[in-house]
Design a protein around this motif. Structure first.
Motif, short mmCIF file in Angstrom:
data_model
loop_
_atom_site.label_atom_id
_atom_site.label_comp_id
_atom_site.label_asym_id
_atom_site.label_seq_id
_atom_site.Cartn_x
_atom_site.Cartn_y
_atom_site.Cartn_z
N CYS A 152 0.85 -1.20 0.00
CA CYS A 152 0.00 0.00 0.00
C CYS A 152 0.88 1.25 0.00
O CYS A 152 1.92 1.30 0.66
N ASN A 153 0.44 2.28 -0.72
CA ASN A 153 1.22 3.51 -0.82
C ASN A 153 0.89 4.53 0.26
O ASN A 153 1.37 5.67 0.21
N GLN A 154 0.04 4.15 1.21
CA GLN A 154 -0.27 5.04 2.32
C GLN A 154 -0.14 4.26 3.64
O GLN A 154 -0.47 3.07 3.69
N ALA A 155 0.30 4.92 4.67
CA ALA A 155 0.52 4.27 5.98
C ALA A 155 -0.78 4.21 6.77
O ALA A 155 -0.89 4.74 7.88
N ILE A 156 -1.77 3.51 6.21
CA ILE A 156 -3.10 3.46 6.82
C ILE A 156 -3.51 2.03 7.16
O ILE A 156 -4.68 1.76 7.44
N THR A 157 -2.57 1.09 7.14
CA THR A 157 -2.90 -0.30 7.42
C THR A 157 -2.51 -0.69 8.84
O THR A 157 -1.76 0.02 9.51
N MET A 158 -3.03 -1.84 9.28
CA MET A 158 -2.66 -2.32 10.61
C MET A 158 -1.18 -2.67 10.67
O MET A 158 -0.57 -2.60 11.73
N ASN A 159 -0.60 -3.04 9.54
CA ASN A 159 0.85 -3.27 9.51
C ASN A 159 1.61 -2.04 10.00
O ASN A 159 2.58 -2.16 10.75
N ASP A 160 1.14 -0.86 9.58
CA ASP A 160 1.81 0.38 9.97
C ASP A 160 1.71 0.61 11.48
O ASP A 160 2.66 1.09 12.11
N VAL A 161 0.54 0.28 12.03
CA VAL A 161 0.37 0.41 13.48
C VAL A 161 1.35 -0.48 14.22
O VAL A 161 2.03 -0.06 15.16
N MET A 162 1.46 -1.73 13.77
CA MET A 162 2.30 -2.70 14.48
C MET A 162 3.79 -2.46 14.28
O MET A 162 4.61 -2.97 15.05
N MET A 163 4.16 -1.67 13.27
CA MET A 163 5.57 -1.36 13.06
C MET A 163 6.02 -0.14 13.87
O MET A 163 7.21 0.20 13.85
N SER A 164 5.08 0.51 14.56
CA SER A 164 5.41 1.73 15.31
C SER A 164 5.01 1.57 16.77
O SER A 164 3.82 1.39 17.07
N ARG A 165 5.96 1.63 17.67
CA ARG A 165 5.65 1.55 19.09
C ARG A 165 4.73 2.68 19.51
O ARG A 165 3.79 2.48 20.28
N PHE A 166 4.96 3.88 18.98
CA PHE A 166 4.13 5.02 19.33
C PHE A 166 2.68 4.80 18.88
O PHE A 166 1.74 5.03 19.65
N ARG A 167 2.49 4.30 17.66
CA ARG A 167 1.12 4.08 17.17
C ARG A 167 0.44 2.95 17.91
O ARG A 167 -0.77 2.97 18.12
N GLN A 168 1.21 1.94 18.31
CA GLN A 168 0.62 0.88 19.12
C GLN A 168 0.06 1.45 20.43
O GLN A 168 -1.06 1.13 20.83
N PHE A 228 -14.96 -13.13 -0.46
CA PHE A 228 -13.73 -12.39 -0.17
C PHE A 228 -13.84 -11.86 1.26
O PHE A 228 -14.87 -11.29 1.62
N LEU A 229 -12.79 -12.02 2.03
CA LEU A 229 -12.65 -11.33 3.30
C LEU A 229 -11.55 -10.29 3.11
O LEU A 229 -10.36 -10.62 3.02
N PHE A 230 -11.95 -9.02 3.01
CA PHE A 230 -11.00 -7.95 2.77
C PHE A 230 -10.43 -7.47 4.09
O PHE A 230 -11.17 -7.16 5.03
N GLN A 231 -9.11 -7.41 4.16
CA GLN A 231 -8.42 -7.12 5.42
C GLN A 231 -7.46 -5.94 5.25
O GLN A 231 -6.69 -5.90 4.28
N THR A 232 -7.52 -5.00 6.18
CA THR A 232 -6.65 -3.82 6.12
C THR A 232 -5.31 -4.11 6.79
O THR A 232 -4.72 -3.26 7.46
N LYS A 275 6.30 -6.52 7.27
CA LYS A 275 6.95 -5.31 7.77
C LYS A 275 6.90 -4.18 6.73
O LYS A 275 7.88 -3.49 6.47
N PHE A 276 5.74 -4.01 6.13
CA PHE A 276 5.52 -2.90 5.21
C PHE A 276 4.02 -2.62 5.17
O PHE A 276 3.21 -3.46 5.59
N SER A 277 3.65 -1.46 4.68
CA SER A 277 2.23 -1.12 4.54
C SER A 277 1.59 -2.10 3.56
O SER A 277 2.08 -2.26 2.43
N GLY A 278 0.53 -2.75 4.00
CA GLY A 278 -0.06 -3.74 3.12
C GLY A 278 -1.47 -4.12 3.52
O GLY A 278 -1.89 -3.91 4.65
#
Length: 534
Positions: A305-321, A360-364, A376-379
């Motif tokens: 994904c080209n935007q940091a709006i996924t749960m992957n992004d949350v889990m890669m950042s201690r602050f966002r967690q 389909f089960l669509f997952q963010t 370990k990337f936005s996806g």
């Protein structure tokens, strides 16, 4: 409790069905009810926070953590089966998605020789169970124990997914449990006030104060006790002691599609030749026990994904967690309050399918299966599975020891139509990702990747990398044919005082997630046992 104590009803398994039965059969105080659960109490923090399924799905404290035998059509791969071992059963560890299936699924049950199980017959029990946030109508009920709500958090990826489905001629559907299932839209979930609504919180907890209901956790049932062709009680192990309990009316197995047939076989009820080979005295020859196993098997397609709006992004950042954790603690909202799939699609991908053949089960978020964690990337990802599989498997004994896992042989992907449906589904997902608005978020396809291009390459990818969504059913199927285990009232054929009430009684797998139908089955069974109508 004392050894040999008597009850009117003994329920084995405090999962989705067992919790419903414990509530309904103990209402009014007329009957003494014993509920036995092999697992423990549902007091883990991770059970009650919706996103906690990411933890509980691999936690042996609340999970049986079954493994299948090697699957021939999957190149000998074994598949992990998470199943709840805790109050609430799998409703305490699942993805919280509320789907009933298609009306045609239940009409088909009726056509297979099961009067009283058409969609018209079962709809009142879906409504009786439901406390629908959107209010009551022809398809939904309010005031029932099970709270069903809309998603509070709507990621822009989900809106884009729905928009791209519409670009492919798939209609928007704002209620998959209403007039029709076909279309794309948002899931509803079993979430109440930002917390998981399991069968334990919805049904069991309100009943615990009743003096006529006894609930034992850490109670592993070892077999059903028989007097000739009649069930009279159960033998179980609790706190290191082997105990018995007597049933004046009925023993009801609600241990799920794995443990219910396992218990029947351990008790001498099943294919007589197989039981004898395992050193168990056959008490009642019932060839269908453990047969007719069905499950939803499919695979996922993932994108960067080209935007940091996924749960992957949350889990890669201690602050966002910490940020989203605090948000949930203070407001019960945010990314931690959503189910495993946020948006869905039900579509027809084969030309001869009259109703949707694919989900389909669509997952963010995106990652591997279960223990593999998030990438370990936005996806984001789509999990794709045929909803009415033709592949059939079986469950058999490994040994006469109740503590040995049975042999789980799902026979995934053995049917050519199942493979073709999944391949066409992945191709549809690619067309959607290439069309706007979803295409605006895509950097590239991560898995299986553009090099997986032909139908055979796609099928090979699904064989080598696919998985299940743990919707096992059918192993104590309802019917009147030679392979049926229970009759349309869910009484075990040829054995008095014994019923099976859980997803194992489904003659065919419904088109979608199985928790809501399992609760419906238990509501309907409880009414039949008590002589009531919805």
């Amino acid at each position: 409790m004392q050894d040999g104590q008597s009850y009117d009803y003994i329920i084995v398994g405090a999962g989705s069905a067992g919790c419903v039965l414990a509530n309904r059969l103990s209402e009014g105080g007329r009957h003494q009810v014993l509920l036995l659960e092999a697992g423990g109490k549902d007091d883990s923090f991770w059970i009650h926070i919706p996103i906690g399924y990411g933890k509980t799905i691999v936690d042996e404290k609340v999970n049986w953590k079954f493994q299948t035998e090697p699957n021939p059509a999957l190149g000998g791969r074994c598949i992990y089966w998470p199943r709840g071992k805790v109050l609430g059963g799998s409703s305490s560890i699942n993805g919280l998605i509320y789907i009933r299936g298609q009306a045609e699924d239940y009409d088909h049950w009726r056509q297979l020789g099961n009067p009283g199980w058409s969609y018209e017959d079962v709809l009142p029990y879906f409504k009786k169970a439901e406390n629908q946030e959107n209010g009551s109508d022809a398809f939904h009920g309010v005031g029932g124990p099970l709270t069903v709500t809309n998603l509070r958090e709507r990621n822009p990826l989900c809106d884009a997914f729905i928009g791209s489905a519409q670009s492919q001629g798939i209609p928007r559907n704002d209620d998959f449990n209403g007039a029709q299932q076909e279309g794309a839209g948002y899931f509803q979930a079993t979430v109440r006030n930002g917390r998981r609504e399991s069968a334990a919180t919805a049904y069991l907890r309100p009943a615990l104060r009743r003096s006529n209901l006894t609930v034992l956790t850490g109670a592993m049932t070892e077999k059903v006790l028989l007097d000739g062709k009649k069930a009279t009680g159960v033998q179980f192990r609790h706190q290191g002691k082997v105990l018995t309990a007597r049933a004046g009316r009925e023993v009801i197995l609600s241990a799920g599609s794995i443990k219910s047939p396992h218990l029947l076989m351990l008790s001498g009820i099943g294919d007589a030749q197989h039981l004898a080979e395992q050193g168990i005295e056959p008490r009642h020859d019932l060839r269908g026990v453990g047969q007719n196993l069905q499950d939803h098997y499919g695979g996922q397609i993932t994108w960067k994904c080209n935007q940091a709006i996924t749960m992957n992004d949350v889990m890669m950042s201690r602050f966002r967690q910490m940020q989203v954790g605090l948000q949930w603690l203070l407001t019960r909202r945010g990314p931690l309050s959503v189910p495993a799939g946020q948006a869905a699609l039900f579509a027809r991908v084969l030309p001869d399918s009259a109703t949707p053949d694919l989900q389909f089960l669509f997952q963010t978020f995106s990652g591997g299966y279960y223990e593999d964690g998030l990438f370990k990337f936005s996806g984001f990802a789509n999990f794709i599975c045929p909803v009415r599989p033709n592949s059939r498997g079986q469950i058999t004994l490994r040994s006469p020891d109740p503590y040995d896992q049975p042999r789980l042989e799902p026979n995934y992907f053995s049917d050519e139509r199942d493979r073709r449906t999944a391949v066409e589904g992945l191709k549809l997902a690619r067309r959607m990702a290439a069309s706007r608005p979803l295409a605006d978020f895509v950097i590239s396809e991560h898995l299986p990747g553009s090099e997986t291009a032909t139908d055979q390459q796609i099928e090979d990818y699904l064989v080598e990398n696919g998985g299940c969504v743990s919707h096992q059913v059918g192993t104590c199927k309802m019917g009147t044919d030679a392979m049926a285990v229970v009759d349309p009232n869910l009484r075990v054929h040829g054995v008095g005082g014994l019923r099976v009430v859980d997803a194992s009684i489904m003659p065919t797998l419904i088109s979608g997630n199985t928790n809501a139908p399992t609760i419906m089955i238990a509501e309907k069974a409880a009414a039949a046992i008590l002589g009531q109508a919805a």
